[in-house]
Motif scaffolding. Structure first.
Motif, PDB file in Angstrom:
ATOM      1  N   ARG A  19       8.215 -20.821  13.666  1.00 31.99           N
ATOM      2  CA  ARG A  19       8.082 -20.025  12.435  1.00 31.99           C
ATOM      3  C   ARG A  19       8.039 -18.548  12.805  1.00 31.99           C
ATOM      4  NH1 ARG A  19       2.630 -22.564  10.602  1.00 31.99           N
ATOM      5  NH2 ARG A  19       2.382 -22.213  12.849  1.00 31.99           N
ATOM      6  N   LEU A  20       9.010 -17.803  12.306  1.00 31.97           N
ATOM      7  CA  LEU A  20       9.182 -16.402  12.675  1.00 31.97           C
ATOM      8  C   LEU A  20       8.832 -15.497  11.503  1.00 31.97           C
ATOM      9  CD1 LEU A  20      10.352 -14.229  14.689  1.00 31.97           C
ATOM     10  CD2 LEU A  20      12.556 -14.598  13.551  1.00 31.97           C
ATOM     11  N   ALA A  21       7.955 -14.517  11.744  1.00 28.57           N
ATOM     12  CA  ALA A  21       7.599 -13.514  10.736  1.00 28.57           C
ATOM     13  C   ALA A  21       8.237 -12.191  11.125  1.00 28.57           C
ATOM     14  CB  ALA A  21       6.080 -13.363  10.635  1.00 28.57           C
ATOM     15  N   VAL A  22       9.093 -11.654  10.255  1.00 27.84           N
ATOM     16  CA  VAL A  22       9.843 -10.433  10.544  1.00 27.84           C
ATOM     17  C   VAL A  22       9.262  -9.279   9.729  1.00 27.84           C
ATOM     18  CG1 VAL A  22      12.117  -9.353  10.623  1.00 27.84           C
ATOM     19  CG2 VAL A  22      11.907 -11.837  10.893  1.00 27.84           C
ATOM     20  N   ALA A  23       8.803  -8.239  10.428  1.00 24.40           N
ATOM     21  CA  ALA A  23       8.180  -7.088   9.773  1.00 24.40           C
ATOM     22  C   ALA A  23       9.228  -6.047   9.389  1.00 24.40           C
ATOM     23  CB  ALA A  23       7.131  -6.464  10.698  1.00 24.40           C
ATOM     24  N   TYR A  24       9.442  -5.882   8.106  1.00 29.25           N
ATOM     25  CA  TYR A  24      10.380  -4.893   7.559  1.00 29.25           C
ATOM     26  C   TYR A  24      11.809  -5.178   8.043  1.00 29.25           C
ATOM     27  CZ  TYR A  24      11.316  -0.434   5.199  1.00 29.25           C
ATOM     28  OH  TYR A  24      11.761   0.543   4.332  1.00 29.25           O
ATOM     29  N   GLY A  25      12.260  -6.379   7.738  1.00 27.05           N
ATOM     30  CA  GLY A  25      13.582  -6.803   8.188  1.00 27.05           C
ATOM     31  C   GLY A  25      14.674  -6.423   7.207  1.00 27.05           C
ATOM     32  N   ASN A  26      14.902  -5.134   7.061  1.00 31.34           N
ATOM     33  CA  ASN A  26      15.856  -4.646   6.064  1.00 31.34           C
ATOM     34  C   ASN A  26      17.244  -4.341   6.629  1.00 31.34           C
ATOM     35  OD1 ASN A  26      13.659  -4.699   4.388  1.00 31.34           O
ATOM     36  ND2 ASN A  26      13.647  -2.525   3.915  1.00 31.34           N
ATOM     37  N   ASP A  27      17.389  -4.301   7.941  1.00 33.03           N
ATOM     38  CA  ASP A  27      18.635  -3.816   8.529  1.00 33.03           C
ATOM     39  C   ASP A  27      19.560  -4.951   8.952  1.00 33.03           C
ATOM     40  OD1 ASP A  27      16.500  -4.204  10.539  1.00 33.03           O
ATOM     41  OD2 ASP A  27      18.119  -3.770  11.948  1.00 33.03           O
ATOM     42  N   ALA A  28      20.828  -4.608   9.090  1.00 28.73           N
ATOM     43  CA  ALA A  28      21.850  -5.612   9.394  1.00 28.73           C
ATOM     44  C   ALA A  28      21.644  -6.251  10.765  1.00 28.73           C
ATOM     45  CB  ALA A  28      23.234  -4.971   9.310  1.00 28.73           C
ATOM     46  N   HIS A  29      21.300  -5.441  11.774  1.00 27.15           N
ATOM     47  CA  HIS A  29      21.122  -5.983  13.120  1.00 27.15           C
ATOM     48  C   HIS A  29      20.019  -7.036  13.154  1.00 27.15           C
ATOM     49  CE1 HIS A  29      23.158  -2.705  15.804  1.00 27.15           C
ATOM     50  NE2 HIS A  29      24.017  -3.439  15.165  1.00 27.15           N
ATOM     51  N   THR A  30      18.888  -6.719  12.517  1.00 25.66           N
ATOM     52  CA  THR A  30      17.765  -7.658  12.521  1.00 25.66           C
ATOM     53  C   THR A  30      18.112  -8.923  11.750  1.00 25.66           C
ATOM     54  OG1 THR A  30      16.114  -5.891  12.717  1.00 25.66           O
ATOM     55  CG2 THR A  30      15.360  -7.994  11.836  1.00 25.66           C
ATOM     56  N   LEU A  31      18.644  -8.756  10.546  1.00 24.39           N
ATOM     57  CA  LEU A  31      18.951  -9.922   9.719  1.00 24.39           C
ATOM     58  C   LEU A  31      20.023 -10.797  10.359  1.00 24.39           C
ATOM     59  CD1 LEU A  31      18.827  -8.249   6.190  1.00 24.39           C
ATOM     60  CD2 LEU A  31      17.174  -9.860   7.149  1.00 24.39           C
ATOM     61  N   ARG A  32      21.022 -10.165  10.971  1.00 27.03           N
ATOM     62  CA  ARG A  32      22.062 -10.957  11.641  1.00 27.03           C
ATOM     63  C   ARG A  32      21.476 -11.728  12.815  1.00 27.03           C
ATOM     64  NH1 ARG A  32      26.266 -13.686  10.765  1.00 27.03           N
ATOM     65  NH2 ARG A  32      27.041 -11.980   9.432  1.00 27.03           N
ATOM     66  N   ALA A  33      20.620 -11.077  13.607  1.00 34.10           N
ATOM     67  CA  ALA A  33      20.009 -11.756  14.750  1.00 34.10           C
ATOM     68  C   ALA A  33      19.125 -12.914  14.296  1.00 34.10           C
ATOM     69  CB  ALA A  33      19.188 -10.768  15.574  1.00 34.10           C
ATOM     70  N   GLY A  62      27.807 -11.104   5.028  1.00 33.18           N
ATOM     71  CA  GLY A  62      28.178 -12.504   4.913  1.00 33.18           C
ATOM     72  C   GLY A  62      27.109 -13.455   5.411  1.00 33.18           C
ATOM     73  N   ILE A  63      25.854 -13.052   5.233  1.00 42.24           N
ATOM     74  CA  ILE A  63      24.703 -13.860   5.660  1.00 42.24           C
ATOM     75  C   ILE A  63      24.167 -14.638   4.469  1.00 42.24           C
ATOM     76  CG2 ILE A  63      22.330 -13.747   6.525  1.00 42.24           C
ATOM     77  CD1 ILE A  63      23.141 -11.168   8.003  1.00 42.24           C
ATOM     78  N   ASP A  64      23.865 -15.896   4.654  1.00 44.33           N
ATOM     79  CA  ASP A  64      23.287 -16.719   3.598  1.00 44.33           C
ATOM     80  C   ASP A  64      21.804 -16.377   3.462  1.00 44.33           C
ATOM     81  OD1 ASP A  64      22.385 -18.602   1.844  1.00 44.33           O
ATOM     82  OD2 ASP A  64      22.864 -20.343   3.107  1.00 44.33           O
ATOM     83  N   PRO A  65      21.395 -15.701   2.384  1.00 45.65           N
ATOM     84  CA  PRO A  65      19.993 -15.278   2.262  1.00 45.65           C
ATOM     85  C   PRO A  65      19.036 -16.430   1.994  1.00 45.65           C
ATOM     86  CG  PRO A  65      21.168 -14.759   0.250  1.00 45.65           C
ATOM     87  CD  PRO A  65      22.201 -15.281   1.215  1.00 45.65           C
ATOM     88  N   THR A  66      19.551 -17.596   1.645  1.00 43.78           N
ATOM     89  CA  THR A  66      18.666 -18.709   1.307  1.00 43.78           C
ATOM     90  C   THR A  66      17.950 -19.276   2.539  1.00 43.78           C
ATOM     91  OG1 THR A  66      20.437 -20.368   1.503  1.00 43.78           O
ATOM     92  CG2 THR A  66      20.121 -19.326  -0.660  1.00 43.78           C
ATOM     93  N   VAL A  67      18.394 -18.894   3.745  1.00 42.30           N
ATOM     94  CA  VAL A  67      17.699 -19.382   4.940  1.00 42.30           C
ATOM     95  C   VAL A  67      16.414 -18.599   5.184  1.00 42.30           C
ATOM     96  CG1 VAL A  67      19.928 -19.990   5.944  1.00 42.30           C
ATOM     97  CG2 VAL A  67      18.823 -17.875   6.648  1.00 42.30           C
ATOM     98  N   PHE A  68      16.256 -17.455   4.492  1.00 41.60           N
ATOM     99  CA  PHE A  68      15.060 -16.634   4.651  1.00 41.60           C
ATOM    100  C   PHE A  68      14.075 -16.891   3.518  1.00 41.60           C
ATOM    101  CE2 PHE A  68      18.527 -13.518   6.002  1.00 41.60           C
ATOM    102  CZ  PHE A  68      18.445 -13.862   7.340  1.00 41.60           C
ATOM    103  N   ALA A  69      12.804 -16.959   3.865  1.00 45.63           N
ATOM    104  CA  ALA A  69      11.749 -16.807   2.858  1.00 45.63           C
ATOM    105  C   ALA A  69      11.475 -15.310   2.782  1.00 45.63           C
ATOM    106  CB  ALA A  69      10.499 -17.576   3.257  1.00 45.63           C
ATOM    107  N   ILE A  70      11.840 -14.678   1.658  1.00 42.97           N
ATOM    108  CA  ILE A  70      11.754 -13.220   1.547  1.00 42.97           C
ATOM    109  C   ILE A  70      10.503 -12.838   0.763  1.00 42.97           C
ATOM    110  CG2 ILE A  70      12.903 -11.119   0.766  1.00 42.97           C
ATOM    111  CD1 ILE A  70      15.564 -12.658   0.888  1.00 42.97           C
ATOM    112  N   VAL A  71       9.669 -12.010   1.390  1.00 38.32           N
ATOM    113  CA  VAL A  71       8.474 -11.472   0.732  1.00 38.32           C
ATOM    114  C   VAL A  71       8.778 -10.021   0.376  1.00 38.32           C
ATOM    115  CG1 VAL A  71       6.012 -10.976   0.933  1.00 38.32           C
ATOM    116  CG2 VAL A  71       6.983 -13.016   2.049  1.00 38.32           C
ATOM    117  N   ASP A  72       8.843  -9.740  -0.903  1.00 44.10           N
ATOM    118  CA  ASP A  72       9.284  -8.425  -1.378  1.00 44.10           C
ATOM    119  C   ASP A  72       8.193  -7.369  -1.188  1.00 44.10           C
ATOM    120  OD1 ASP A  72      10.881  -6.498  -2.547  1.00 44.10           O
ATOM    121  OD2 ASP A  72      10.322  -7.021  -4.600  1.00 44.10           O
TER     122      ASP A  72
END
Length: 301
Positions: A19-33, A62-72
């Motif tokens: 289970r990975l928690a990403v802090a402020y994952g707004n950028d393309a490099h982070t989201l793609r990785a 072209g990333i499927d956002p449904t794989v992320f649990a997004i906390v706004d």
């Protein structure tokens, strides 16, 4: 033994998703990785960030956002606090820095009330470097956290380096204490402390490791240099698994030179916390971030 960073991905996959928690994952490099890490079977990601921006980046990439649990959450500091809280309370196994600055990320990790960093602990940074034409990976500390490690901190860094090397399949890591010269120079702190650390290693005080120093960088890495300089009786010279740098300047210059001039690939994490924490630069490539996620997953219990 793992000899390439891509093999870390393969080994981490065998351990199951973390289970990975990403802090402020707004950028393309982070989201793609993170997305690639999901596709590799490494993680179940929760992304703390500006949801509208995250979705826009996903659409553009072209990333499927449904794989992320997004906390706004639009504030980067609050994103760090929320992500740290999630891992500290057992809701996630690995923490990762997104588009937030390193100082804000580290302040969140070090916050005593958050409970992620143990009292009187030693926080550090370990990188695993894959240099072209070298037959094995190289573990390096510290290039990003401790400006000038004192002697006690150096003994802890050796422990951290050993732990990472062990996870790569190196049973008894060869650790080189880097100094300006392979000659013992009593008036140079990095040299004299390296000599003491080497003797402690000989007597088993630093665990199941082989420690030698002082060693210059060329002697530590290249057998030809060790032979040319007539370094005798060293099991580490020319064949180091790990490099312990005397200060952040020397370690950071090596780290960036290896990547920008030497064509090296990197994985990097913060150690000394209750869970592994991915710490990469905002300018690092997607591949570096993927390898760093994999390394953190490999360290996660």
């Amino acid at each position: 033994m793992i000899t390439q960073l891509s093999q870390i991905v393969e080994e981490a996959r065998k351990r199951g998703r973390k289970r990975l928690a990403v802090a402020y994952g707004n950028d393309a490099h982070t989201l793609r990785a993170v997305f690639d890490a999901y596709l590799e079977g490494l993680v179940e990601p929760t992304v703390f960030g500006d949801k509208a921006q995250v979705l826009e980046v996903c659409r553009e990439e072209g990333i499927d956002p449904t794989v992320f649990a997004i906390v706004d959450e639009k504030n980067d500091v609050k994103c760090v606090q929320m992500a740290v809280s999630l891992v500290a309370t057992g809701g996630a196994d690995v923490l990762m820095k997104g588009l937030v600055s390193t100082d804000k990320y580290m302040r969140g990790i070090l916050n005593k009330e958050a409970g992620l960093f143990p009292p009187k602990g030693t926080l550090s940074h370990v990188s695993v470097v894959e240099l072209p034409a070298r037959g094995k990976l190289l573990c390096v500390a510290d290039v990003a956290v401790i400006p000038l490690p004192d002697f006690k901190q150096k003994t802890v860094l050796i422990k951290y380096l050993s732990t990472i090397a062990n996870s790569l399949g190196v049973v008894k890591p060869k650790i080189a204490c880097i100094a300006p010269s392979e000659q013992v120079l009593p008036n140079v702190v990095s040299s004299s402390e390296a000599a003491i650390l080497a003797k402690m290693g000989d007597r088993g005080q630093l665990g199941n490791v082989t420690v030698d120093g002082p060693l210059s960088l060329d002697v530590a890495l290249y057998a030809e240099a060790a032979q040319e300089k007539k370094v005798q009786g060293s099991a580490v010279a020319g064949d180091a698994d790990c490099l312990l740098f005397p200060n952040i300047e020397s370690g950071n210059v090596f780290f960036k030179s290896a990547t920008h001039f030497g064509g090296a690939d990197i994985a990097a994490i913060v150690v000394g916390t209750k869970v592994p924490c991915v710490l990469t630069s905002r300018g690092d490539t997607t591949r570096t971030k993927l390898y760093s996620i994999a390394l953190a997953c490999l360290q996660s219990s």
